[in-house]
Every structure is written in structure tokens, then in C-alpha cells.
Design a protein around this motif. Sequence first.
Motif, short mmCIF file in Angstrom:
data_model
loop_
_atom_site.label_atom_id
_atom_site.label_comp_id
_atom_site.label_asym_id
_atom_site.label_seq_id
_atom_site.Cartn_x
_atom_site.Cartn_y
_atom_site.Cartn_z
N SER A 1 39.16 31.41 38.63
CA SER A 1 39.19 32.17 37.38
C SER A 1 40.02 33.44 37.53
O SER A 1 40.76 33.81 36.60
CB SER A 1 37.75 32.52 36.95
OG SER A 1 36.99 31.35 36.73
N SER A 2 39.92 34.10 38.66
CA SER A 2 40.71 35.32 38.87
C SER A 2 42.20 35.01 38.95
O SER A 2 43.03 35.75 38.41
CB SER A 2 40.25 36.02 40.16
OG SER A 2 38.94 36.51 40.04
N ILE B 1 43.98 34.59 35.69
CA ILE B 1 44.29 35.85 35.01
C ILE B 1 45.39 36.60 35.75
O ILE B 1 46.32 37.14 35.13
CB ILE B 1 43.03 36.72 34.89
CG1 ILE B 1 41.99 36.03 34.01
CG2 ILE B 1 43.36 38.10 34.34
CD1 ILE B 1 40.66 36.75 33.94
N GLY C 1 49.45 37.19 34.27
CA GLY C 1 49.62 38.59 33.94
C GLY C 1 50.69 39.25 34.79
O GLY C 1 51.53 40.02 34.29
N SER D 1 39.79 37.32 28.78
CA SER D 1 40.84 36.79 29.66
C SER D 1 42.22 37.22 29.19
O SER D 1 43.05 37.70 29.99
CB SER D 1 40.75 35.26 29.73
OG SER D 1 39.52 34.86 30.29
N THR D 2 42.49 37.06 27.90
CA THR D 2 43.80 37.47 27.38
C THR D 2 43.97 38.98 27.44
O THR D 2 45.07 39.48 27.72
CB THR D 2 43.97 36.98 25.95
OG1 THR D 2 42.85 37.42 25.15
CG2 THR D 2 44.06 35.47 25.90
N SER E 1 42.65 40.89 29.75
CA SER E 1 42.90 41.19 31.16
C SER E 1 44.33 40.85 31.55
O SER E 1 44.97 41.58 32.32
CB SER E 1 41.91 40.43 32.05
OG SER E 1 40.58 40.78 31.75
N ILE E 2 44.86 39.74 31.03
CA ILE E 2 46.25 39.38 31.30
C ILE E 2 47.19 40.45 30.77
O ILE E 2 48.16 40.85 31.44
CB ILE E 2 46.57 38.01 30.67
CG1 ILE E 2 45.83 36.90 31.42
CG2 ILE E 2 48.07 37.74 30.68
CD1 ILE E 2 45.96 35.53 30.79
N LEU F 1 42.48 43.82 37.71
CA LEU F 1 41.78 42.53 37.63
C LEU F 1 40.30 42.69 37.92
O LEU F 1 39.44 42.22 37.14
CB LEU F 1 42.42 41.56 38.62
CG LEU F 1 41.69 40.23 38.83
CD1 LEU F 1 41.79 39.37 37.57
CD2 LEU F 1 42.23 39.48 40.04
N GLU G 1 37.22 42.40 35.14
CA GLU G 1 36.22 41.35 35.28
C GLU G 1 34.82 41.92 35.43
O GLU G 1 33.84 41.32 34.99
CB GLU G 1 36.57 40.46 36.47
CG GLU G 1 37.78 39.58 36.24
CD GLU G 1 38.09 38.70 37.43
OE1 GLU G 1 38.77 37.67 37.25
OE2 GLU G 1 37.67 39.04 38.56
N ALA H 1 33.95 40.30 31.86
CA ALA H 1 34.21 38.87 32.05
C ALA H 1 32.94 38.12 32.40
O ALA H 1 31.94 38.69 32.83
CB ALA H 1 35.26 38.68 33.14
#
Length: 332
Positions: free
Chosen positions: A137-138, A141, A145, A197-198, A200-201, A269, A273, A277
Motif C-alpha cells: 500500500s505504501s 502511494i 507520487g 491515497s490521492t 498523499s500522492i 508518506l 498514512e 490512511a
Amino acid sequence: MSDVAGSAVGAVAPVAVHSVFRPWWPGVASTAVWAVAAAVTGLLPDHGRAPAGQPLVECEVVIAILSALSVLIGQAGWFAPLAYHGRRIAVLGGAVAVWEIVTAKTGWLPLPFFPSPQAVLDVYRVDSGRLAQSVFSSLLILVPGFLLGAVTGFLAGLAMGWSPEARYWGNPVIRLLGPLPPIAWLPVALFVFPTISTASIFLIALATAFPVAVLTASGVTLVDSRLYDVGRTLGASEGFLIRTIVIPATLPHVFVGLFMGLGASFIVLIVAEMLGAKAGLGWYLQWAQGWAAYANLYAALAVMSVLFSGVTMALFAVRRRALRWNRETVEW
């Protein structure tokens, strides 16, 4: 004459002895230290509710055997890295033995804040699935990004370094928004973007784009203007000058910006999260802290260290390939 020969032999002898003993003594030290660590873990009685250390003993014995083989076989084949890192491996074994003594054997460091090495090792056996999912998952992202920020920053910096008009409008943006911590934009990103998620990106792209843009623009302005004059004299177009002169000459600066942006991306990141997240390594750290599962927390920190170091190594590999003509002074 004999005195001169004797002094020469005396000067060479320590060097010869050192060159003979150097290849194998780190392996001997590593073997001894890890054997002692295995004896400490397996033979000394545990304190309180420390988990059984049999898997840890097995790992310590395996490392001791491999270190011994590196001494017997020498610096050849698969054992060459083991022989080279012998001193570091020995220090690591000593640290594990001390860690085991102050936690599982004596209880000097209190639970649950300081788990034993075996407790951390058990996390990889029991909770490996959740850790693997958090890593995946990390990366989902971090990678898009970082790539988005790298491309955006490179194009913006190239335009600012080449065009006075782009520099006129771009400099105020860089000066006013660049110093702001990217994570400060999190409330705005959560409002603008539909998911964490978006958002964080976007924040990771922001953290990467600014240093890449600044270093790229700086690299373009440092290119010798006489190269442009020669190219224009030979009839080169603006696009040809950018492709063949500007971009190759600017790449060392671009990679400096990429490394700076990569370090900032790791911070953004994890913080993003942790704040909102439902998956990822930052979320895993927050979850482990909430349940006082500090063994899981330390296990996740170790995974993060290996993961982020691996990403940095990959970027260094790209740099070596892209800058084959440039002597590299920093290794990873």
C-alpha cells in the motif's frame, strides 16, 4: 647494507602480517560473537514473560556457521560479501546479545516498550501478511507520487532555467510555496482530493517537485553559454540545444534534487498514512502504538529501513546508468 635490508624487512613485515591476517580475522570475530549470542539466548534463563528464544537461537547459529565458512572458504563466490562485512556482522551480533540480556534475560528495560529480539522476530512470522500488505500500500502511494513530482519538477526547472519569462513567473511561486512543509497542505489536499491515497500522492509529488525544480533550474543556468553559441553557429535549433547540451549537463543537479525529494517523500508518506490512511506502513505504526504492540512497531521500523534504503539504492543505480560519463563520488 645489511642494516638497510634489515630496516626494509622490518618496515614491510607489519604490512605483510596485516595483509595476511586481515581477510580472515573479521570472520573469526563474527563467528565467536554470534556463537556467544546463541549461548546467551539459549542457555541463560529468561526473565518474566519473555517469549521462547529457540527461533532466534537457530538464526544466530546459522549466522555463526556462515561466518565460519567465510573464514574457511575465503573471499570467493557467495561468501565474499560476508567476509567484507565481517566486522559489521560481529558488531551486530554483539548488539543482539546485549539487547537480549537487557530485555529477555534481566528485564532491565521494561515491557511493553522494550520487547526482546525474539518478540520482534515473531512479528515477521505471525503478522507477515499484514506487513506485506502495508508495504504494498505504501509503494502504491510513494512510486506514482515521486514519479509525478520528478517529472513536474524537471519540466518546471528546465523551463525556468531556459526561459526568462518562465523564470519571471516561476521564481515567486518557488520562493513563496517551496519553503512550506508539504504535509501542511494535508487539510487542503483532503478537501480537494476524494481519497487519502490521492491526497498523499499529491503531497509526495509536491515534496519532490520543488527541490527538483530548483536544482534543475540551477543546473541549466550553470551551463557554459559558449556551448550555445557554437551550436547556434552550426545551425542547431532550440530543441536540439536543449536535448543535446542542456539536459545532459543538468542531469547531475537533477539527481541531487531527486535525492532531496525522495527523502522528503518518505517523511510525507509516513505522516500522511499515520493521520488518515487505512493501510500502509504509517498506518501500521499508528495501529501498533495504539495497541501497545511495540514489537510490531520495531518490526515495522526495520521493514521501513530496508524498504527506503532499497528505493534509494534503486535511484543510485539509475544515476550510475544515466551518468556513466560522470565520476560518482557517493555510494549507497
